[in-house]
Enzyme design. Sequence first.
Site, PDB file in Angstrom:
ATOM      1  N   LYS A 285       0.841  -1.190   0.000  1.00  0.00           N
ATOM      2  CA  LYS A 285       0.000   0.000   0.000  1.00  0.00           C
ATOM      3  C   LYS A 285       0.881   1.246   0.000  1.00  0.00           C
ATOM      4  O   LYS A 285       1.866   1.330   0.718  1.00  0.00           O
ATOM      5  CB  LYS A 285      -0.900   0.024   1.246  1.00  0.00           C
ATOM      6  CG  LYS A 285      -2.178  -0.754   1.104  1.00  0.00           C
ATOM      7  CD  LYS A 285      -3.080  -0.517   2.303  1.00  0.00           C
ATOM      8  CE  LYS A 285      -4.406  -1.231   2.118  1.00  0.00           C
ATOM      9  NZ  LYS A 285      -5.289  -1.013   3.294  1.00  0.00           N
ATOM     10  N   GLU A 370     -19.615  -8.689   9.234  1.00  0.00           N
ATOM     11  CA  GLU A 370     -20.686  -8.048   9.999  1.00  0.00           C
ATOM     12  C   GLU A 370     -21.662  -9.060  10.588  1.00  0.00           C
ATOM     13  O   GLU A 370     -22.150  -8.887  11.715  1.00  0.00           O
ATOM     14  CB  GLU A 370     -21.440  -7.058   9.110  1.00  0.00           C
ATOM     15  CG  GLU A 370     -20.625  -5.852   8.676  1.00  0.00           C
ATOM     16  CD  GLU A 370     -19.756  -6.094   7.449  1.00  0.00           C
ATOM     17  OE1 GLU A 370     -19.028  -5.176   7.053  1.00  0.00           O
ATOM     18  OE2 GLU A 370     -19.817  -7.220   6.898  1.00  0.00           O
ATOM     19  N   ARG A 398     -25.635  -5.482   6.232  1.00  0.00           N
ATOM     20  CA  ARG A 398     -25.095  -6.790   5.868  1.00  0.00           C
ATOM     21  C   ARG A 398     -25.326  -7.829   6.964  1.00  0.00           C
ATOM     22  O   ARG A 398     -25.174  -9.020   6.727  1.00  0.00           O
ATOM     23  CB  ARG A 398     -23.605  -6.676   5.556  1.00  0.00           C
ATOM     24  CG  ARG A 398     -23.269  -5.550   4.596  1.00  0.00           C
ATOM     25  CD  ARG A 398     -21.818  -5.567   4.180  1.00  0.00           C
ATOM     26  NE  ARG A 398     -21.602  -6.468   3.070  1.00  0.00           N
ATOM     27  CZ  ARG A 398     -20.413  -6.740   2.548  1.00  0.00           C
ATOM     28  NH1 ARG A 398     -19.323  -6.190   3.067  1.00  0.00           N
ATOM     29  NH2 ARG A 398     -20.286  -7.552   1.533  1.00  0.00           N
TER      30      ARG A 398
END
Length: 630
Positions: A285, A370, A398
């Site tokens: 990243k 979730e 979700r």
Amino acid sequence: MTKKSSRPKPLLETINSPADLRRLKEDDLLPLAQEMRTFLIDSVSRTGGHLAAGLGTVELTLALHYVFNTPEDRLVWDVGHQTYPHKILTGRRDRMSTLRQTGGLSGFPRREESEYDAFGVGHSSTSISAALGMAVAAARTSAERQVVAIIGDGALSGGQAFEALNNAGNMDANLLVILNDNDMSISPNVGAMSQYLARILSGKVYTHMREGSKTVLSTIPPVWEFAKRVEEHMKGMVMPSTLFEEMGFNYIGPIDGHNLHVLLRTLNNLRQLKGPRFLHVITRKGKGYEPAEGDPCVYHGVTPFDPTTGKMEKKPSGTSYTKVFGDWLCDMAARDVRLIGITPAMREGSGLVQFSERYPNRYFDVGIAEQHALTFAAGLACDGMKPVVAIYSTFLQRGYDQLIHDICLQNLPVLLAIDRAGLVGADGATHAGSFDYSYLRCLPNMTVMAPADENECRRMLTTGFMLNGPASVRYPRGTGPGIRVEPDLEPLTVGKAEIRRVGKRVALLAFGSMLAPALEAGEAFDATVVNMRFVKPLDEETVEHMARSHELLITIEENVVAGGAGSAVNECLMAAGLSARVVNLGLPDQFIEHGDHHSQLARCGLDTAGIRRAILRHVTTDVPAERETA
């Protein structure tokens, strides 16, 4: 006579589609990657947006569009944070200056925006499922296209990704899954030997030997089982392949995702293969930009910044609702040892950094899961704990089945701290919390609270925590009206509204963030203004009183009108047999596109001007003139 410059045109300016890219020589791709990084840093420094993830996928994006015949071949990106290089290469370079702005480019892939965006995303862990659907569709129509899903290591922690992997391997689908793993550096075992093996294992000679052996040895079951185990053992010594091989995928990697030569050779080999294939790519990243490499978390999502120093613009002053929650969590944890903090991979965004450091044994980041987060909380609550789940409104969707079946049905004391409720500005429709009043208030046993300011948010969190059943506090992104937060932990009276202004004829019933514009409009037209505070249980007594004493009630909420807080008021009045005139203001029956938050509210008629227009439109005679202080 002016002498023409001999400086060659930048390569990036010659790329208006992947077809242009594929006309370049392979040696041109490395300098093009450098130009793309420079352009990406400069562009995002002006608009803000997601930076670190895109910097990490420059080479991978180039290699994918160079090897595959996009858009006929499908690239399905997960989440979408990593797709800015993809947008730059697919004809949208000149529009990157409009990124995440009203009428401009979305920060995520959108099918409506480009034929190269095969699937619209914003939430994680969906890419493999969608790509599998496309692969099956291609097989049914005898299309020769390739389908590639690109998923990050974080998104791979989501259960849906594993459901899709299991299904894809079981049906022997013609699908390539690329794991963009940026959670580790290029360690020695991910060096020359591993990349050499990846090229060998993805090549035709090995594949033909593998398939031929399968055909011959499968007629002799004991020998075939032995051969399979030998192959898995040999691979397992140098690569983490076993899990994916067991799921039915031909695992290749890991390889260096910044080495274009290796990427191109491996992808070209994999393009020739059939069936479920899994390529493990290691990236970094923030690659190529020192501030982002040093702190990829901070540079994941950025405000406009100085590209030379990396210094970002200051965010608006004031205490954010997220910080109010984080401070409250630590204070309540000090008082009650039963408190457990849970987040589905949103520690920083949900304000749990301080809590995770002060109470590491009571903090749980369950990953992008979730559904698991909610049932995990339910299990804790069953045995005497007091779980607090910090979650964005859009992500709570979700885990809706678990909320109904595992928490509300059993009436368990789980507190939901729901961040990013209402419209969220530049992130747009995929991240907006537009529906939670509607999908929460219909659930038995659930208490639904909506704070109008920072101090009220703290008191509601205490209120919900002290209840012996499910409760939710939903608050918007960013800062509130600037009300001082008191240090105590005093609860509110459940189901009791607050009359903030007494006026005539019109009563404005404001929920949560809508109190501030309602007060301004109420002052302008001498209207009564009520801070409703509770969507459920609704203060029916106050609602009925307002209906009897005013000509018009206007409910105002930063939630869809359909089934929302205004609907609760309508149902209350109908049950009481009152025929009051009611106007429901809220979000319309459509997805609200990205842009400035204030302009989003204005488009929906939820700013002060919009509320004033509603009053004028529905009270047509003898309307009090607007006061000069308005």
